[in-house]
Design an enzyme around this catalytic site. Structure first.
Site, mmCIF file in Angstrom:
data_model
loop_
_atom_site.group_PDB
_atom_site.id
_atom_site.type_symbol
_atom_site.label_atom_id
_atom_site.label_comp_id
_atom_site.label_asym_id
_atom_site.label_seq_id
_atom_site.Cartn_x
_atom_site.Cartn_y
_atom_site.Cartn_z
ATOM 1 N N GLY A 94 3.292 -5.506 -0.364
ATOM 2 C CA GLY A 94 4.039 -6.296 -0.633
ATOM 3 C C GLY A 94 5.343 -6.673 -1.140
ATOM 4 O O GLY A 94 6.264 -7.352 -0.646
ATOM 5 N N THR A 95 4.558 -7.164 -2.472
ATOM 6 C CA THR A 95 5.760 -7.433 -3.445
ATOM 7 C C THR A 95 6.894 -6.380 -3.915
ATOM 8 O O THR A 95 7.676 -7.437 -3.615
ATOM 9 C CB THR A 95 4.851 -7.592 -4.527
ATOM 10 O OG1 THR A 95 3.598 -8.325 -4.255
ATOM 11 C CG2 THR A 95 5.581 -8.100 -5.613
ATOM 12 N N ASN A 102 0.224 -18.018 3.367
ATOM 13 C CA ASN A 102 -1.181 -17.391 2.712
ATOM 14 C C ASN A 102 -2.003 -18.381 2.604
ATOM 15 O O ASN A 102 -2.716 -18.380 2.640
ATOM 16 C CB ASN A 102 -0.261 -16.640 1.631
ATOM 17 C CG ASN A 102 0.780 -16.556 0.634
ATOM 18 O OD1 ASN A 102 1.303 -17.558 1.309
ATOM 19 N ND2 ASN A 102 0.142 -17.168 -0.418
ATOM 20 N N GLN A 135 1.504 -11.882 5.880
ATOM 21 C CA GLN A 135 0.034 -12.689 6.550
ATOM 22 C C GLN A 135 0.305 -13.044 7.873
ATOM 23 O O GLN A 135 -0.747 -13.707 8.408
ATOM 24 C CB GLN A 135 -0.098 -14.010 5.608
ATOM 25 C CG GLN A 135 -0.370 -14.693 4.219
ATOM 26 C CD GLN A 135 -1.802 -13.471 4.330
ATOM 27 O OE1 GLN A 135 -2.137 -13.561 4.921
ATOM 28 N NE2 GLN A 135 -1.907 -13.662 2.162
ATOM 29 N N SER A 142 1.719 -5.910 4.287
ATOM 30 C CA SER A 142 1.811 -4.973 3.317
ATOM 31 C C SER A 142 0.106 -4.930 3.857
ATOM 32 O O SER A 142 -0.964 -5.592 4.937
ATOM 33 C CB SER A 142 1.115 -6.229 2.135
ATOM 34 O OG SER A 142 -0.061 -5.936 1.102
ATOM 35 N N HIS A 180 -2.927 -4.326 2.429
ATOM 36 C CA HIS A 180 -4.568 -4.419 2.371
ATOM 37 C C HIS A 180 -5.000 -5.573 3.013
ATOM 38 O O HIS A 180 -6.298 -6.335 2.787
ATOM 39 C CB HIS A 180 -4.758 -4.326 0.740
ATOM 40 C CG HIS A 180 -3.880 -5.522 0.274
ATOM 41 N ND1 HIS A 180 -4.961 -6.446 -0.779
ATOM 42 C CD2 HIS A 180 -2.317 -5.548 -0.528
ATOM 43 C CE1 HIS A 180 -3.813 -7.341 -0.771
ATOM 44 N NE2 HIS A 180 -2.624 -7.020 -1.174
ATOM 45 N N THR A 213 6.201 10.008 -5.457
ATOM 46 C CA THR A 213 6.224 10.963 -3.402
ATOM 47 C C THR A 213 4.794 9.853 -3.243
ATOM 48 O O THR A 213 5.032 8.764 -3.503
ATOM 49 C CB THR A 213 5.357 12.241 -4.728
ATOM 50 O OG1 THR A 213 6.128 12.666 -5.972
ATOM 51 C CG2 THR A 213 4.631 12.537 -3.903
ATOM 52 N N CYS A 239 -3.214 -15.423 -6.954
ATOM 53 C CA CYS A 239 -3.242 -15.426 -7.899
ATOM 54 C C CYS A 239 -2.720 -16.578 -8.872
ATOM 55 O O CYS A 239 -3.324 -16.655 -9.446
ATOM 56 C CB CYS A 239 -1.546 -14.682 -8.550
ATOM 57 S SG CYS A 239 -0.811 -15.615 -6.952
HETATM 58 N N1 PLP Z 1 3.839 -11.762 0.880
HETATM 59 C C1 PLP Z 1 2.638 -12.861 0.782
HETATM 60 C C2 PLP Z 1 2.815 -14.343 1.815
HETATM 61 C C3 PLP Z 1 1.262 -13.229 0.962
HETATM 62 O O1 PLP Z 1 0.607 -12.939 0.943
HETATM 63 C C4 PLP Z 1 1.014 -12.205 -0.558
HETATM 64 C C5 PLP Z 1 -0.230 -11.095 -0.897
HETATM 65 O O2 PLP Z 1 -1.432 -12.142 -1.301
HETATM 66 C C6 PLP Z 1 1.884 -10.795 -1.233
HETATM 67 C C7 PLP Z 1 3.835 -11.019 -0.009
HETATM 68 C C8 PLP Z 1 2.179 -9.864 -2.080
HETATM 69 O O3 PLP Z 1 1.590 -8.450 -1.192
HETATM 70 P P1 PLP Z 1 0.883 -6.991 -2.406
HETATM 71 O O4 PLP Z 1 -0.014 -8.022 -2.768
HETATM 72 O O5 PLP Z 1 0.846 -6.383 -1.070
HETATM 73 O O6 PLP Z 1 1.621 -7.037 -3.357
#
Ligand code: PLP
Length: 394
Positions: free
Chosen positions: A71-72, A154, A182, A202, A204, A240, A329
């Site tokens: 996601g990041t 989130n 989310q 994302s 996970h 890759t 985090c």
């Molecule tokens: N955006 C939201 C709303 C999230 O909750 C998260 C992860 O907690 C992310 C982005 C980041 O995703 P990733 O952990 O796959 O980098």
């Protein structure tokens, strides 16, 4: 000791079917998806099947999906991919609209844009965690290049009025990105209905592994890549491909679609509401953050006044229940959540808030376990607080 995991917004366990689907790509199917021989063609076909599956979940074309490391990266690719053109051209005063409750993947990318000379507007939210779409309209300028507002939060699960924001963006001819990390898999997401040009998901968070994600990029949108290398992902993301991760994401997307079609969201909401109601009834001086807004069905954020959220997380963990104070985090940090503060909570109440987030693996018994545990643990912690003592915990 029995352990119950109610922190699925931090990460979800990989579903057995997903694990089975990805396993061969660690072994017999090891080829580089760019190779033209048999081994490469085999993995290329698997990557393209996964792309179809993710596109199916979002209602878009497979060619509009770019696989990323999560996601990041997808958030960063969306934001810098749209903005890099104007930034490198040195256009002063380009403008971006976002909100105060975004994930740090968006907030810190916007902070970086600001250091590069971009004007960033952080729209406020109301007491229930929602952005006012009229604020988006009022804030638009001729120099606005991007609106980036999340689909679901989130920490609280609050869903933003993305369809209205999408309409405003289209009327103003402005690109609209939504971080749907989310929301995807929890509520039906259709990029056409949402009116977004870019959408992040994302792996996970939907029972695929950590380290894989995707960005929907609307057909025709020219995105500057962030990584320079090979022409992978139609030159939008060099490197890759993470074939096992992508295959897992494809399988997880397929399962998420089936579960949404079968009404899985309603079942989840029933469990979440039962947990929320039982805890609120059994424990005094509590409340649900954003409880009057539309929310994704798996999440509830509850404050327990006179308690330090971190202490409650630790005390519950010692008894086998895994929950969180909010963004993973920020756990361990003393700062109260920026999301809850933006909603107008006093710092003490923000620090006293706990996020419960359910996943597909959770059962009614898991919820019973949480309901039986929380009042006694809160009671014990309140015994230690001078004001909480008066309440006696329950
Ligand atoms: N955006 C939201 C709303 C999230 O909750 C998260 C992860 O907690 C992310 C982005 C980041 O995703 P990733 O952990 O796959 O980098």
């Amino acid at each position: 000791m029995r352990r119950v995991y109610l922190d699925n917004n931090a990460t979800t366990p990989i579903l057995p079917e997903v694990f089975e689907a990805m396993k061969p790509y660690f072994g017999e199917h090891f080829g580089n998806a760019s190779s033209i021989h048999h081994h490469g063609q085999e993995t290329r076909a698997a990557v393209e099947r996964a792309r179809e599956s993710v596109a199916g979940l979002l209602g878009c074309q497979a060619s509009e999906i770019v696989f990323t490391s999560g996601g990041t990266e997808a958030d960063n690719l969306a934001i810098f991919g749209v903005l890099s053109e104007v930034l490198t051209a040195g256009v002063a005063g380009s403008h971006v609209i976002t909100s105060t409750v975004e994930h740090h993947a968006v907030l810190n990318a916007c902070k970086r844009l600001a250091t590069l000379g971009c004007d960033v507007t952080y729209l406020p939210v109301d007491g229930q965690g929602q952005v006012d779409p009229d604020d988006v309209r009022r804030t638009l300028r001729p120099s606005t290049k991007l609106i980036t507002i999340m689909m679901a939060n989130n920490e609280t699960g609050v869903v933003q009025p993305v369809e209205e924001i999408g309409k405003t963006a289209a009327e103003g001819g402005v690109r609209f990105h939504t971080d749907a990390v989310q929301a995807v898999g929890k509520v039906p997401v259709d990029v056409g209905r949402c009116g977004c040009d870019l959408l992040t998901l994302s792996g996970h968070k939907i029972h695929a592994p950590q380290g894989v994600g995707a960005l929907y990029v609307k057909k025709g949108l020219q995105l500057r890549p962030m990584l320079y290398g090979g022409s992978h992902e139609r030159s939008r993301r060099a490197g890759t491909e993470n074939v096992p991760g992508i295959v897992a994401l494809g399988k997880a997307a397929e399962l998420a679609r089936q579960s949404l079609d079968a009404g899985g969201g309603r079942t989840m909401a029933t469990m979440r509401d039962r947990l929320q109601t039982a805890v609120s009834e059994a424990v005094e001086a509590t409340g649900v953050n954003g409880g009057r807004s539309p929310r994704v069905p798996n999440t509830t954020s509850i404050y327990f006044d006179y308690i330090e959220g971190e202490s409650l997380v630790i005390a519950l963990d010692l008894k086998g229940l895994a929950v969180s104070t909010g963004a993973a985090c920020s756990s361990g940090a003393i700062e109260p959540s920026h999301v809850l503060m933006a909603m107008g909570l006093e710092p003490d109440r923000a620090r006293a808030s706990i996020r419960f987030s359910l996943g597909k693996q959770n059962t009614a018994e898991d919820v019973d376990f949480a309901i039986s545990l929380i009042p006694q643990v809160v009671g014990r912690l309140r015994e230690l607080s001078p004001v909480g003592k008066v309440l006696g915990g329950n």
